[in-house]
Design a protein around this motif. Structure first.
Motif, PDB file in Angstrom:
ATOM      1  N   PHE A  66       0.848  -1.192   0.000  1.00 56.86           N
ATOM      2  CA  PHE A  66       0.000   0.000   0.000  1.00 56.86           C
ATOM      3  C   PHE A  66       0.882   1.240   0.000  1.00 56.86           C
ATOM      4  CE2 PHE A  66      -2.672  -3.368   1.446  1.00 56.86           C
ATOM      5  CZ  PHE A  66      -3.948  -3.048   1.023  1.00 56.86           C
ATOM      6  N   GLY A  67       0.818   1.983  -1.097  1.00 54.02           N
ATOM      7  CA  GLY A  67       1.656   3.158  -1.263  1.00 54.02           C
ATOM      8  C   GLY A  67       2.826   2.854  -2.178  1.00 54.02           C
ATOM      9  N   CYS A  68       2.862   3.482  -3.346  1.00 58.52           N
ATOM     10  CA  CYS A  68       3.896   3.190  -4.336  1.00 58.52           C
ATOM     11  C   CYS A  68       4.762   4.407  -4.609  1.00 58.52           C
ATOM     12  CB  CYS A  68       3.272   2.669  -5.624  1.00 58.52           C
ATOM     13  SG  CYS A  68       2.407   1.112  -5.414  1.00 58.52           S
ATOM     14  N   GLY A  69       5.179   5.078  -3.537  1.00 57.31           N
ATOM     15  CA  GLY A  69       6.229   6.070  -3.655  1.00 57.31           C
ATOM     16  C   GLY A  69       7.560   5.349  -3.715  1.00 57.31           C
ATOM     17  N   GLY A  70       8.631   6.066  -3.401  1.00 52.19           N
ATOM     18  CA  GLY A  70       9.953   5.454  -3.479  1.00 52.19           C
ATOM     19  C   GLY A  70      10.101   4.228  -2.603  1.00 52.19           C
ATOM     20  N   LEU A  71       9.590   4.287  -1.376  1.00 53.14           N
ATOM     21  CA  LEU A  71       9.697   3.152  -0.460  1.00 53.14           C
ATOM     22  C   LEU A  71       8.840   1.988  -0.928  1.00 53.14           C
ATOM     23  CD1 LEU A  71      10.599   1.765   2.111  1.00 53.14           C
ATOM     24  CD2 LEU A  71       8.849   3.055   3.361  1.00 53.14           C
ATOM     25  N   LEU A 120       1.467   3.640 -10.215  1.00 50.78           N
ATOM     26  CA  LEU A 120       1.066   2.258 -10.492  1.00 50.78           C
ATOM     27  C   LEU A 120       1.701   1.740 -11.782  1.00 50.78           C
ATOM     28  CD1 LEU A 120      -2.693   2.458  -9.454  1.00 50.78           C
ATOM     29  CD2 LEU A 120      -0.819   1.360  -8.203  1.00 50.78           C
ATOM     30  N   GLU A 121       1.845   2.612 -12.773  1.00 48.08           N
ATOM     31  CA  GLU A 121       2.536   2.208 -13.997  1.00 48.08           C
ATOM     32  C   GLU A 121       3.995   1.851 -13.692  1.00 48.08           C
ATOM     33  OE1 GLU A 121       2.129   5.362 -16.777  1.00 48.08           O
ATOM     34  OE2 GLU A 121      -0.037   5.061 -17.079  1.00 48.08           O
ATOM     35  N   LYS A 122       4.619   2.647 -12.845  1.00 51.63           N
ATOM     36  CA  LYS A 122       5.994   2.354 -12.452  1.00 51.63           C
ATOM     37  C   LYS A 122       6.061   1.052 -11.664  1.00 51.63           C
ATOM     38  CE  LYS A 122      10.347   3.634 -12.347  1.00 51.63           C
ATOM     39  NZ  LYS A 122      11.139   3.756 -13.593  1.00 51.63           N
ATOM     40  N   ALA A 123       5.068   0.811 -10.824  1.00 55.22           N
ATOM     41  CA  ALA A 123       5.036  -0.421 -10.041  1.00 55.22           C
ATOM     42  C   ALA A 123       5.017  -1.649 -10.942  1.00 55.22           C
ATOM     43  CB  ALA A 123       3.821  -0.418  -9.110  1.00 55.22           C
ATOM     44  N   LEU A 124       4.244  -1.599 -12.016  1.00 56.75           N
ATOM     45  CA  LEU A 124       4.196  -2.707 -12.966  1.00 56.75           C
ATOM     46  C   LEU A 124       5.537  -2.900 -13.658  1.00 56.75           C
ATOM     47  CD1 LEU A 124       0.688  -2.139 -14.604  1.00 56.75           C
ATOM     48  CD2 LEU A 124       1.358  -4.082 -13.162  1.00 56.75           C
ATOM     49  N   GLN A 125       6.226  -1.802 -13.920  1.00 56.91           N
ATOM     50  CA  GLN A 125       7.524  -1.881 -14.588  1.00 56.91           C
ATOM     51  C   GLN A 125       8.584  -2.543 -13.717  1.00 56.91           C
ATOM     52  OE1 GLN A 125       8.607   2.090 -15.831  1.00 56.91           O
ATOM     53  NE2 GLN A 125       6.706   2.389 -16.958  1.00 56.91           N
ATOM     54  N   LYS A 253       7.318  18.574  -4.140  1.00 58.52           N
ATOM     55  CA  LYS A 253       6.968  17.324  -4.812  1.00 58.52           C
ATOM     56  C   LYS A 253       7.954  16.241  -4.402  1.00 58.52           C
ATOM     57  CE  LYS A 253       9.652  18.515  -8.948  1.00 58.52           C
ATOM     58  NZ  LYS A 253       9.643  18.678 -10.410  1.00 58.52           N
ATOM     59  N   SER A 254       7.491  15.001  -4.514  1.00 57.90           N
ATOM     60  CA  SER A 254       8.338  13.863  -4.153  1.00 57.90           C
ATOM     61  C   SER A 254       8.455  12.943  -5.365  1.00 57.90           C
ATOM     62  CB  SER A 254       7.745  13.087  -2.972  1.00 57.90           C
ATOM     63  OG  SER A 254       8.563  11.988  -2.629  1.00 57.90           O
ATOM     64  N   PRO A 255       9.627  12.901  -6.000  1.00 55.68           N
ATOM     65  CA  PRO A 255       9.783  12.069  -7.203  1.00 55.68           C
ATOM     66  C   PRO A 255       9.711  10.586  -6.863  1.00 55.68           C
ATOM     67  CG  PRO A 255      11.905  12.933  -6.495  1.00 55.68           C
ATOM     68  CD  PRO A 255      10.869  13.600  -5.632  1.00 55.68           C
ATOM     69  N   LEU A 256       9.274   9.785  -7.829  1.00 54.43           N
ATOM     70  CA  LEU A 256       9.197   8.347  -7.629  1.00 54.43           C
ATOM     71  C   LEU A 256      10.580   7.716  -7.580  1.00 54.43           C
ATOM     72  CD1 LEU A 256       6.252   7.418 -10.028  1.00 54.43           C
ATOM     73  CD2 LEU A 256       6.186   7.574  -7.531  1.00 54.43           C
ATOM     74  N   GLY A 257      11.495   8.250  -8.406  1.00 51.96           N
ATOM     75  CA  GLY A 257      12.819   7.660  -8.504  1.00 51.96           C
ATOM     76  C   GLY A 257      13.877   8.463  -7.778  1.00 51.96           C
ATOM     77  N   PHE A 258      15.127   8.028  -7.965  1.00 55.44           N
ATOM     78  CA  PHE A 258      16.259   8.643  -7.292  1.00 55.44           C
ATOM     79  C   PHE A 258      16.852   9.773  -8.111  1.00 55.44           C
ATOM     80  CE2 PHE A 258      16.528   4.139  -5.954  1.00 55.44           C
ATOM     81  CZ  PHE A 258      16.381   4.316  -4.588  1.00 55.44           C
ATOM     82  N   THR A 259      17.376  10.753  -7.406  1.00 53.23           N
ATOM     83  CA  THR A 259      18.289  11.727  -7.988  1.00 53.23           C
ATOM     84  C   THR A 259      19.641  11.488  -7.335  1.00 53.23           C
ATOM     85  OG1 THR A 259      16.555  13.370  -8.378  1.00 53.23           O
ATOM     86  CG2 THR A 259      18.823  14.170  -8.264  1.00 53.23           C
ATOM     87  N   VAL A 260      20.647  11.147  -8.135  1.00 47.65           N
ATOM     88  CA  VAL A 260      21.952  10.775  -7.593  1.00 47.65           C
ATOM     89  C   VAL A 260      22.990  11.815  -7.987  1.00 47.65           C
ATOM     90  CG1 VAL A 260      23.710   8.960  -7.463  1.00 47.65           C
ATOM     91  CG2 VAL A 260      21.316   8.352  -7.832  1.00 47.65           C
TER      92      VAL A 260
END
Length: 274
Positions: A66-71, A120-125, A253-260
């Motif tokens: 439940f919850g598909c942010g970065g974590l 959710l699209e990212k979760a499927l990926q 905003k909170s991005p789904l992925g990492f900024t490195v």
């Protein structure tokens, strides 16, 4: 627990005095890049403890996140990468004889729940097998939709609240047949049916926080053996200055992925005072 950038200085320093380095340092395998190693903390480390150690996920057990942010995305990826024959709570007993070809043919059911179609699209990926968009649903409907995707409509073997909202916590409890892990941080009061649900179904509800430094070799091994593709969540590679701006942008905003931060060549300009 001492954490650079949280309880002590040093996150963006060139050099760092690390206490108890004999315990807290781990050698990076040769086939793991600095960028991949940096990407493990703290999302993947937190997710590993929640899924493997506290969640005690076993082979072929179903998972609802439940919850598909970065974590949450990291929890999905850990669940997909550790579909092993002997998965138990203690990382010392993890069986890493994982076969990618076999896993692709025999995926565990991983259900991702969120209110964002993009998430959710990212979760499927990255490994989810099913998604539930809860944006326009009431809690009861979310629970029905999730349980429909599980054997006997009984719920997932392991449910994880990776968001920390009252609704995600309560829904995670209602959507598990065995274990629920609370890893998302939240202070909102929740209503848990202790008698009819927790006691009646003999559910286990546990919290999860942090990650032991001594367990880092197990997580690095998943990356080294190409079982965990942390690069799938790397969105941007930036300079140190751009990285500072990216942190400020997280107020909005909170991005789904990492900024490195990968470019440290820029030096701050010294200004003369006349």
């Amino acid at each position: 627990q001492q954490q650079p950038g949280f309880t002590m200085l040093g996150s963006f320093a060139e050099y760092l005095a690390l206490p108890r380095a004999d315990i807290n340092l781990t050698r990076i395998p040769k086939n793991v890049s600095f960028v991949e190693a940096a990407s493990l903390g703290c999302r993947f480390t937190t997710a590993y403890r929640a899924v493997v150690q506290q969640g005690k996920l076993k082979k072929e057990e179903t998972v609802a996140v439940f919850g598909c942010g970065g974590l949450g995305l990291s929890c999905i990826m850990i669940a997909a990468a550790t579909n092993t024959t002997n998965m138990v709570g203690d990382a010392d007993h993890v069986n890493n004889d994982f076969d990618n070809d076999a896993a692709s043919k025999n995926k565990r059911t991983i259900i991702a729940i969120d209110v964002s179609e993009q998430a959710l699209e990212k979760a499927l990926q990255v490994g989810a097998t099913h998604v539930v968009n809860a944006r326009s649903m009431k809690n009861e409907q979310v629970r029905r939709e999730v349980c429909k995707l599980t054997s006997g409509n009984l719920g997932a073997d392991l449910s994880i609240d990776a968001a920390g909202f009252a609704s995600t916590c309560e829904n995670a409890v209602h959507c598990t047949r065995k274990r629920m892990v609370q890893v998302g941080l939240g202070n909102t009061p929740v209503v848990i049916p202790m008698g009819s649900r927790v006691v009646g179904k003999e559910l286990e509800i546990v919290g999860s926080h942090g990650f032991r430094a001594t367990d880092m070799p197990h997580l690095l091994q998943l990356v080294a053996e190409k079982k965990l593709n942390v690069g799938a969540l790397i969105e941007r590679r930036v300079t140190l200055e751009e990285g500072a701006r990216a942190i400020q942008d997280m107020d909005h905003k909170s991005p789904l992925g990492f900024t490195v931060v990968t470019d440290f060549s820029q030096r701050p300009q010294r200004q003369s005072v006349l």
